[in-house]
Enzyme design. Structure first.
Site, PDB file in Angstrom:
ATOM      1  N   GLU A 162       0.826  -1.209   0.000  1.00  0.00           N
ATOM      2  CA  GLU A 162       0.000   0.000   0.000  1.00  0.00           C
ATOM      3  C   GLU A 162       0.861   1.262   0.000  1.00  0.00           C
ATOM      4  O   GLU A 162       2.090   1.197   0.118  1.00  0.00           O
ATOM      5  CB  GLU A 162      -0.935  -0.032   1.221  1.00  0.00           C
ATOM      6  N   CYS A 165      -1.781  -4.592  -5.663  1.00  0.00           N
ATOM      7  CA  CYS A 165      -2.322  -5.819  -5.073  1.00  0.00           C
ATOM      8  C   CYS A 165      -1.281  -6.953  -5.117  1.00  0.00           C
ATOM      9  O   CYS A 165      -0.347  -6.927  -5.926  1.00  0.00           O
ATOM     10  CB  CYS A 165      -3.546  -6.293  -5.836  1.00  0.00           C
ATOM     11  N   GLU A 178      -1.647  -9.968  -6.278  1.00  0.00           N
ATOM     12  CA  GLU A 178      -1.662 -10.697  -7.557  1.00  0.00           C
ATOM     13  C   GLU A 178      -0.809  -9.994  -8.606  1.00  0.00           C
ATOM     14  O   GLU A 178      -0.073 -10.619  -9.354  1.00  0.00           O
ATOM     15  CB  GLU A 178      -3.089 -10.792  -8.112  1.00  0.00           C
ATOM     16  N   CYS A 230      -9.321  -8.456  -7.646  1.00  0.00           N
ATOM     17  CA  CYS A 230     -10.050  -7.235  -8.019  1.00  0.00           C
ATOM     18  C   CYS A 230     -10.071  -7.084  -9.547  1.00  0.00           C
ATOM     19  O   CYS A 230      -9.369  -7.792 -10.280  1.00  0.00           O
ATOM     20  CB  CYS A 230      -9.408  -6.010  -7.370  1.00  0.00           C
TER      21      CYS A 230
HETATM   22  N1  THU Z   1      -5.980  -6.460  -2.353  1.00  0.00           N
HETATM   23  C1  THU Z   1      -5.157  -7.375  -2.926  1.00  0.00           C
HETATM   24  O1  THU Z   1      -3.938  -7.353  -2.734  1.00  0.00           O
HETATM   25  N2  THU Z   1      -5.708  -8.333  -3.720  1.00  0.00           N
HETATM   26  C2  THU Z   1      -7.049  -8.508  -3.887  1.00  0.00           C
HETATM   27  O2  THU Z   1      -7.465  -9.402  -4.587  1.00  0.00           O
HETATM   28  C3  THU Z   1      -7.994  -7.614  -3.213  1.00  0.00           C
HETATM   29  C4  THU Z   1      -7.401  -6.403  -2.590  1.00  0.00           C
HETATM   30  C5  THU Z   1      -5.388  -5.474  -1.435  1.00  0.00           C
HETATM   31  C6  THU Z   1      -5.352  -4.061  -1.918  1.00  0.00           C
HETATM   32  C7  THU Z   1      -5.339  -3.296  -0.605  1.00  0.00           C
HETATM   33  O3  THU Z   1      -4.004  -3.224  -0.136  1.00  0.00           O
HETATM   34  C8  THU Z   1      -6.115  -4.170   0.351  1.00  0.00           C
HETATM   35  O4  THU Z   1      -6.150  -5.452  -0.235  1.00  0.00           O
HETATM   36  C9  THU Z   1      -7.517  -3.695   0.622  1.00  0.00           C
HETATM   37  O5  THU Z   1      -8.190  -3.430  -0.551  1.00  0.00           O
END
Ligand code: THU
Length: 132
Positions: free
Chosen positions: A45, A54, A56, A88
């Site tokens: 983040e 993310c 992935e 996402c």
């Molecule tokens: N996030 C992921 O890393 N992968 C996902 O499939 C869903 C969301 C992360 C992004 C952010 O740091 C946190 O989860 C909350 O949205």
């Protein structure tokens, strides 16, 4: 070759490296290649929230930046709640570019998982074929 369960386990382990001070939602991912290689990732983040990446996409970009553009077999994603951690929209789009048929294993915090394909998650995607 790693089993599905081992790939999910790897994704769960990757949550320890997550940098998620804002959402406090740690995510781990593990991307399996046909030769048995595994590229891992976690969410990273940022104080400028939209700059977050993310788990992935971290795993995918690690693979591409190491010279891998094809032969991806399965992707496991592990979140931190009871619910399964589905990728996402941005991750679905990025993954489709390189592996539209990818097997997706979406796990919850305990390691239970549901299985589907990327094609199922993003039908009629806009991809390289759309530009030719
Ligand atoms: N996030 C992921 O890393 N992968 C996902 O499939 C869903 C969301 C992360 C992004 C952010 O740091 C946190 O989860 C909350 O949205």
């Amino acid at each position: 070759m790693m089993t599905e369960q081992e790939l999910v386990q790897k994704a769960m382990e990757m949550r320890q490296f997550s940098y998620a001070p804002y959402s406090k939602f740690a995510v781990g991912a593990a991307l399996l290649c046909e030769d048995g290689n595994v590229f891992t990732g976690c969410n990273v983040e940022n104080a400028a929230y939209g700059s977050t990446i993310c788990a992935e996409r971290t795993a995918l970009v690690k693979a591409v930046s190491e010279g891998r553009q094809m032969g991806f077999v399965a992707l496991a994603i592990a979140g931190q709640r009871d619910g399964y951690c589905w990728p996402c929209g941005s991750c679905r789009q990025m993954l489709c570019e390189f592996a539209p048929g990818l097997k997706i294993l979406a796990a919850n915090e305990k390691g239970d998982y549901q299985k589907t394909t990327l094609q199922e998650l993003l039908p009629h995607f806009f991809g390289p074929h759309s530009l030719s």
